[in-house]
Design an enzyme around this catalytic site. Structure first.
Site, mmCIF file in Angstrom:
data_model
loop_
_atom_site.group_PDB
_atom_site.id
_atom_site.type_symbol
_atom_site.label_atom_id
_atom_site.label_comp_id
_atom_site.label_asym_id
_atom_site.label_seq_id
_atom_site.Cartn_x
_atom_site.Cartn_y
_atom_site.Cartn_z
ATOM 1 N N GLU A 24 0.835 -1.205 0.000
ATOM 2 C CA GLU A 24 0.000 0.000 0.000
ATOM 3 C C GLU A 24 0.873 1.260 0.000
ATOM 4 O OE1 GLU A 24 -1.628 1.849 3.439
ATOM 5 O OE2 GLU A 24 -1.325 0.041 4.652
ATOM 6 N N LYS A 158 -3.911 -1.706 15.376
ATOM 7 C CA LYS A 158 -3.369 -0.905 16.471
ATOM 8 C C LYS A 158 -4.350 -0.765 17.612
ATOM 9 C CE LYS A 158 0.092 1.883 14.452
ATOM 10 N NZ LYS A 158 0.077 2.475 13.146
#
Ligand code: PSU
Ligand code: MN
Length: 304
Positions: A24, A158
């Site tokens: 990405e 996260k």
């Protein structure tokens, strides 16, 4: 169908059937500061080559969908300002307007699939944000995993997110969440989130076989492979938690919303940990690139 612009290296790899790994670009433009962003992007590409596969970093440059960036294009993207952040909703608009944008996990999956690439390596996926019961902030990455048949290797998600809710939504969407080499779902900077992952696999061969079995069943969507951060680079949860809490409080105080939330939090946590989070981030992305290359090679072997 739209024909992407392939880098020379990716074009040759496609013609000769070499295994490819997509990467990405939002992590470059919205996830890390310059110049660590471009240094990391180059190091991640090198890990994939060293493992015997070919990297394909994905972005939209001046309205053209690029699958594989030439070195000068990567440098230019890493330095650029006002780059769009391209999830499923934004990709077509960016191309139509002739603009430049970086692809998120969702945007990269769409482009990888268009280019015939089955495996994608990143750092962490987007997920369900804390307070989503009020804000409804759920990353389009989760729905993309349910729609597009690409195996995504990440270090989990996260702890700025609500990890239990993220796992619940993935289960509802029918996305396999596979912890690699351990029972727990990893939490990006930390090896464990304290939550059990729904599935565990211990080899790239098993993950490749599961990817192909999904295709054989005619199932839409991909797999999430959650690969823990290498032990030496880990930041203990107790150490990262105060930075996360402070970043979340600042975001709330400043009324940060929608697409700006994730980049804002990442930027604040980098600053608050004085670069410690960045070193862990770089180590885990490189680790994910190595595993993704092994999975891509196994898929290529099995496809003959
Ligand atoms: N999580 C990270 N690092 C990142 C991102 C997420 O730990 O760089 C980026 C990825 O590109 C991901 C996107 O696809 O943020 C998710 O944004 P949102 O929450 O707006 O969907
Ligand atoms: Mn969001």
């Amino acid at each position: 169908m739209l024909q992407p612009d392939y880098s020379e290296e990716v074009r040759v790899a496609k013609a000769s059937g070499k295994p490819l790994v997509a990467l990405e670009s939002t992590i470059i433009t919205h996830g890390m500061p310059y110049p660590q962003n471009v240094e990391t992007a180059r190091a991640v590409e090198a890990e994939i080559r060293d493992a015997g596969a070919v990297p394909a970093t994905i972005a939209v440059l001046g309205g053209r969908l690029h699958v594989g960036l030439e070195p000068a294009e990567l440098e230019q993207l890493a330095r650029a300002d006002a780059v769009m952040k391209l999830s499923r909703a934004d990709l077509a608009a960016c191309i139509a307007a002739g603009r430049t944008g970086a692809t998120t996990v969702a945007g990269t999956m769409i482009a990888a699939h268009l280019a015939g690439i089955s495996v994608f390596a990143t750092g962490g996926i987007g997920g369900v944000h804390r307070g989503a019961e009020l804000s409804f902030d759920i990353s389009a990455d989760l729905r993309e995993l349910a729609l597009t048949p690409v195996t995504v290797v990440a270090a989990g998600a996260k702890a700025i997110l609500d990890l239990p809710k993220t796992l619940e939504v993935l289960e509802t969407l029918g996305v396999p969440v596979i912890a690699y080499g351990q029972d727990d779902f990893p939490a990006f900077w930390s090896q464990s989130s304290g939550l059990a992952a729904p599935l565990r696999m211990d080899s790239a061969a098993e993950i490749a076989a599961a990817h192909l079995a999904r295709g054989a069943l005619g199932l839409a969507g991909g797999q999430l492979v959650a690969n823990p951060v290498p032990p030496k680079a880990e930041i203990a949860r107790a150490e990262i938690t105060p930075a996360i809490e402070a970043a979340l409080a600042e975001a709330a105080a400043q009324g940060i919303a929608a697409k700006a939330v994730t980049p804002f939090l990442l930027d604040r946590i980098f600053a608050l940990t004085e670069g410690r989070s960045l070193a862990a981030n770089i180590a885990l992305v490189r680790n994910n690139a190595r595993l993704a290359a092994e999975i891509a090679k196994e898929i290529a072997t099995r496809q003959g």
